[in-house]
Enzyme design. Structure first.
Site, PDB file in Angstrom:
ATOM      1  N   HIS A 162       0.832  -1.206   0.000  1.00  0.00           N
ATOM      2  CA  HIS A 162       0.000   0.000   0.000  1.00  0.00           C
ATOM      3  C   HIS A 162       0.871   1.263   0.000  1.00  0.00           C
ATOM      4  O   HIS A 162       0.739   2.122  -0.877  1.00  0.00           O
ATOM      5  CB  HIS A 162      -0.922  -0.009   1.230  1.00  0.00           C
ATOM      6  CG  HIS A 162      -1.761   1.215   1.365  1.00  0.00           C
ATOM      7  ND1 HIS A 162      -3.090   1.249   1.004  1.00  0.00           N
ATOM      8  CD2 HIS A 162      -1.473   2.476   1.791  1.00  0.00           C
ATOM      9  CE1 HIS A 162      -3.573   2.456   1.207  1.00  0.00           C
ATOM     10  NE2 HIS A 162      -2.607   3.226   1.690  1.00  0.00           N
ATOM     11  N   GLU A 163       1.745   1.350   0.982  1.00  0.00           N
ATOM     12  CA  GLU A 163       2.557   2.569   1.099  1.00  0.00           C
ATOM     13  C   GLU A 163       3.492   2.728  -0.098  1.00  0.00           C
ATOM     14  O   GLU A 163       3.786   3.842  -0.523  1.00  0.00           O
ATOM     15  CB  GLU A 163       3.347   2.570   2.410  1.00  0.00           C
ATOM     16  CG  GLU A 163       2.477   2.578   3.676  1.00  0.00           C
ATOM     17  CD  GLU A 163       1.430   3.682   3.701  1.00  0.00           C
ATOM     18  OE1 GLU A 163       1.663   4.745   3.085  1.00  0.00           O
ATOM     19  OE2 GLU A 163       0.367   3.484   4.323  1.00  0.00           O
ATOM     20  N   HIS A 207       1.785   4.566  -2.861  1.00  0.00           N
ATOM     21  CA  HIS A 207       1.912   6.026  -2.712  1.00  0.00           C
ATOM     22  C   HIS A 207       3.295   6.482  -3.188  1.00  0.00           C
ATOM     23  O   HIS A 207       3.439   7.502  -3.854  1.00  0.00           O
ATOM     24  CB  HIS A 207       1.778   6.435  -1.241  1.00  0.00           C
ATOM     25  CG  HIS A 207       0.392   6.397  -0.689  1.00  0.00           C
ATOM     26  ND1 HIS A 207      -0.656   7.056  -1.276  1.00  0.00           N
ATOM     27  CD2 HIS A 207      -0.114   5.812   0.425  1.00  0.00           C
ATOM     28  CE1 HIS A 207      -1.751   6.867  -0.541  1.00  0.00           C
ATOM     29  NE2 HIS A 207      -1.449   6.111   0.490  1.00  0.00           N
ATOM     30  N   HIS A 213       3.547   6.763  -6.856  1.00  0.00           N
ATOM     31  CA  HIS A 213       2.845   7.968  -7.310  1.00  0.00           C
ATOM     32  C   HIS A 213       3.770   9.183  -7.203  1.00  0.00           C
ATOM     33  O   HIS A 213       3.764  10.074  -8.053  1.00  0.00           O
ATOM     34  CB  HIS A 213       1.587   8.147  -6.447  1.00  0.00           C
ATOM     35  CG  HIS A 213       0.519   9.000  -7.049  1.00  0.00           C
ATOM     36  ND1 HIS A 213      -0.545   9.463  -6.315  1.00  0.00           N
ATOM     37  CD2 HIS A 213       0.340   9.500  -8.289  1.00  0.00           C
ATOM     38  CE1 HIS A 213      -1.327  10.196  -7.090  1.00  0.00           C
ATOM     39  NE2 HIS A 213      -0.813  10.233  -8.292  1.00  0.00           N
TER      40      HIS A 213
HETATM   41 ZN   LIG Z   1      -2.704   5.307   2.001  1.00  0.00          ZN
END
Ligand SMILES: [Zn+2]
Length: 710
Positions: A494-495, A498, A501
């Site tokens: 998940h992290e 980010h 991105h």
């Molecule tokens: Zn998040």
């Protein structure tokens, strides 16, 4: 956790203070004085002292105000080049100092840093207001905005004009002086009440702790949990055992407490924590905040607060968010009902003689989970060694999809022991970014996991991204391998989503770069990246026994996969109920009378078909800190909205050959590298070929009726 966490914290209870003039103790000896000479302009943590941040940030604010004033005072007619470009270039000192400051105050704090943060937080908020309410500056931006179609700007520059103009207008720059004064007054009142709410809720939550002197009431607790409860009582100087309340309606201990009346009492303590008619009762405060927010929206030209709030979000209107949620209600509540049936089955088989209530849910759901999936974390953990998951899972998936490679660098100074730094390379060998990771729990690290950015990518500034991930995994004993849980694995993916991105950002302008997107978009790349954690070719590559290297046995892997749809009906329904409460409160018009929170809440849940005996909202209105205390007002739906995006996006991959470089590169080029450089709904649609649909979300979460899921 999300990347807005820090920003949201700073949004609480602020008053308007002018930034100080530069402090005398800021000069060339301060490590933030000039740009870092390290690769990628990484923060020079070997030189930074705790006392360096505050003077640099205060000097940085003063410098940026001066820069903005110079732009505003420019005697030349406003142009894109003499207004927007210098605005983008302003505040470099401030950026250099605040980025590492926000990180260390969250991930490696101490009393000096905490004190600095308390001093700086209100000034940072006032600083941004000082810029947004500078009328001379706004008039220049507005003049450019009004002639934007004839300026022959490239699409990203045009987007910058529109985004900047909207930010000013959103903050009230277009109002008359009298209305601006009124807006300021409303903002101050709301900020004060919001601060009151947070103070009351903190106290109410503390007071709401469950206390008992009867050891038997806590049957089901392990010895360690019992000892912790005794310790918690001692700390508060009460006799017996104490269970502190968590912020959500459901409490983690409800899973293990076998005594039903204890469960009911603990649940009721949680549910009624802020509604006890004492000094910490928040009901009057929230009713008043809702009313003032509606008045603020009216002043800014909107029918309600939600309409004002959603203008710059992907959903754009409350109607779009409401329609989305309305469509989710039938499948989510139907699944919750079938989960309730399973639970009732266990209760009846044990001759319980009662109907499932909210305080029973987690206790019996855990029994259903064990019976249905038989997943034991202790069996799983030996296959998840942290470094192996990182290199052969997280990095491996990114390599397959995007061709990027990673090389550890030990020459970059870090902010705490154990933090690792990797240089990231494109498939053609060119250097892309720096990636820091800091996965283990420390006493001076706040909870949860998050992504941060030290340096924001921008072609205008010639900067490449420097980003990082922080988590709170249990550290191994000395000499032992770091074995993590399947949840931790998910958190890493998940992290890192980010982080991608941020690292793939390829924008001209820093304010449109990377993760600087709307709240109902920013969790999309991260949740999307979670899908690769269980993709067979990735999973088989990293899920290997830490001692033997053997792959995880197929039946154990299948259990992990199956358990993914467990309790999803309940999860989505409690989120929907909270998100609907948020929307209903912020759908009030300025002329609506002051509401009674209890009847309002009941009515709102009935109206949206979410008044369900065994699924209370994840947060009740009176302790819904996201919407009254931090920045999530009319924004809680974003959690569900981004789930829709991530599953819909994954479905596109499924339909187009799955995990391939071609698919990854296309996603990178059309979405991950684009930041906020174009309208987010259009960006998504251009990549997907259609607007997002809720069908994949229902499918992946097991919420489709059996006949419909193929
Ligand atoms: Zn998040």
């Amino acid at each position: 956790m999300n990347i807005f966490m820090l920003a949201a914290m700073f949004a609480v209870g602020l008053t308007m203070l002018p930034a100080d003039t530069p402090t005398a103790n800021f000069g060339p000896s301060n490590p933030f004085y000039s740009p870092s000479t390290l690769p990628f302009q990484a923060p020079p943590f070997d030189k930074i002292k705790d006392t360096d941040y505050q003077p640099a940030i205060e000097a940085g604010m003063a410098e940026q105000l001066k820069e903005m004033q110079a732009i505003a005072d420019n005697p030349q007619p406003p142009t894109f080049e003499n207004t927007l470009i210098p605005m983008e270039k302003s505040g470099q000192l401030l950026d250099r100092a605040t980025a590492p400051f926000f990180l260390v105050t969250g991930a490696d704090t101490n009393p000096t840093l905490q004190k600095a943060r308390a001093a700086i937080a209100p000034k940072i908020a006032a600083h941004s207001d000082a810029i947004r309410l500078n009328d001379k500056l706004f008039q220049r931006v507005k003049a450019i905005y009004n002639q934007r179609q004839s300026l022959k700007l490239d699409p990203e520059s045009l987007r910058l004009v529109e985004v900047e103009y909207d930010k000013f207008v959103h903050a009230g720059a277009n109002l008359s002086e009298a209305d601006k004064t009124q807006l300021k007054k409303l903002n101050e009142q709301i900020a004060t009440l919001s601060n009151d709410f947070s103070t009351k809720l903190l106290e109410a939550t503390k007071e709401g702790a469950y206390v008992t002197t009867e050891k038997g009431a806590l049957a089901g607790f392990s010895d360690a949990r019992l000892a912790a409860a005794a310790e918690a009582a001692k700390e508060r100087k009460v006799e017996g055992y104490l269970i502190p309340l968590q912020n959500t309606t459901q409490q983690p201990d409800l899973v293990s407490l076998t005594n039903r009346s204890t469960r009911e009492a603990l649940f009721n303590n949680s549910w009624n924590r802020a509604e006890r008619g004492d000094a910490n009762d928040t009901r009057d405060t929230i009713a008043r905040i809702a009313q003032l927010r509606a008045q603020k929206a009216k002043l800014l030209g909107y029918p309600n607060f939600a309409a004002w709030k959603l203008v710059d979000q992907m959903a754009k209107t409350p109607e779009a968010a409401l329609k989305f949620m309305d469509e989710l209600v039938p499948p989510a509540t139907a699944k919750a009902a079938s989960e309730a049936q399973d639970i009732q089955g266990v209760i009846d088989a044990q001759k319980g003689g009662f109907k499932v209530q909210p305080w029973d849910w987690d206790f019996y759901a855990e029994q259903v989970r064990k019976a249905k999936y038989d997943l034991d974390e202790e069996q799983v953990k030996p296959y998840f060694e942290l470094n192996n998951v990182l290199q052969n899972g997280v990095f491996y998936a990114a390599n397959l999809l995007y061709g990027i490679t990673f090389k550890e660098r030990t020459d970059i100074p870090v902010y705490a022991q154990g933090v690792r730094v990797f240089e990231v390379f494109n498939a053609d060998g060119s250097s892309l970014a720096l990636f820091y990771c800091d996965y283990f729990k420390r006493d001076n690290k706040q909870g949860g996991a998050w992504m941060y950015s030290f340096v924001t990518q921008s072609k205008l500034m010639g900067l490449k991204p420097v980003v990082g991930n922080v988590a709170n995994f249990a550290a191994p004993a000395a000499g032992e391998p770091a074995l993590i849980t399947s949840d931790d694995v998910k958190t890493m993916f998940h992290e890192f989503g980010h982080a991608l991105h941020g690292m793939f950002a390829n924008s001209e302008y820093p304010s449109l770069s990377g993760t600087a997107t709307a709240r109902d978009f920013v969790e999309f790349p991260s949740q999307f990246n979670e899908h690769w954690a269980t993709h067979p070719s990735v999973f088989q590559h990293y899920a290997r026994h830490n001692k033997t290297g053997a792959p995880m046995p197929a039946d154990l892997a299948a259990k992990i996969k199956n358990a993914e749809t467990f309790n999803k009906g309940y999860d989505m329904t409690e989120l929907l109920a909270a998100a609907q409460l948020d929307m209903q409160w912020h759908d009030l018009s300025a002329t609506a009378p002051l509401q009674n929170p209890d009847t309002f809440e009941t009515d709102a849940l009935h109206k949206t078909h979410l008044f369900i005996r065994y699924v209370p909202p994840r947060y009740r209105s009176s302790y819904f800190s996201h919407i009254w205390g931090t920045g999530y007002a009319a924004g809680y739906y974003a959690y569900l909205w981004t789930q829709m995006l991530d599953d819909d996006a994954y479905q596109w991959f499924v339909e187009h050959g799955g995990l391939t470089r071609a698919n990854g590169d296309r996603f990178r080029q059309m979405v991950l590298s684009r930041g906020n450089t174009e309208d987010l709904a259009k960006m998504y649609e251009a990549w997907r070929g259609a607007p997002p649909s809720i069908q994949p979300m229902l499918k992946f979460r097991g919420l489709l009726p059996p006949s419909a899921s193929k």
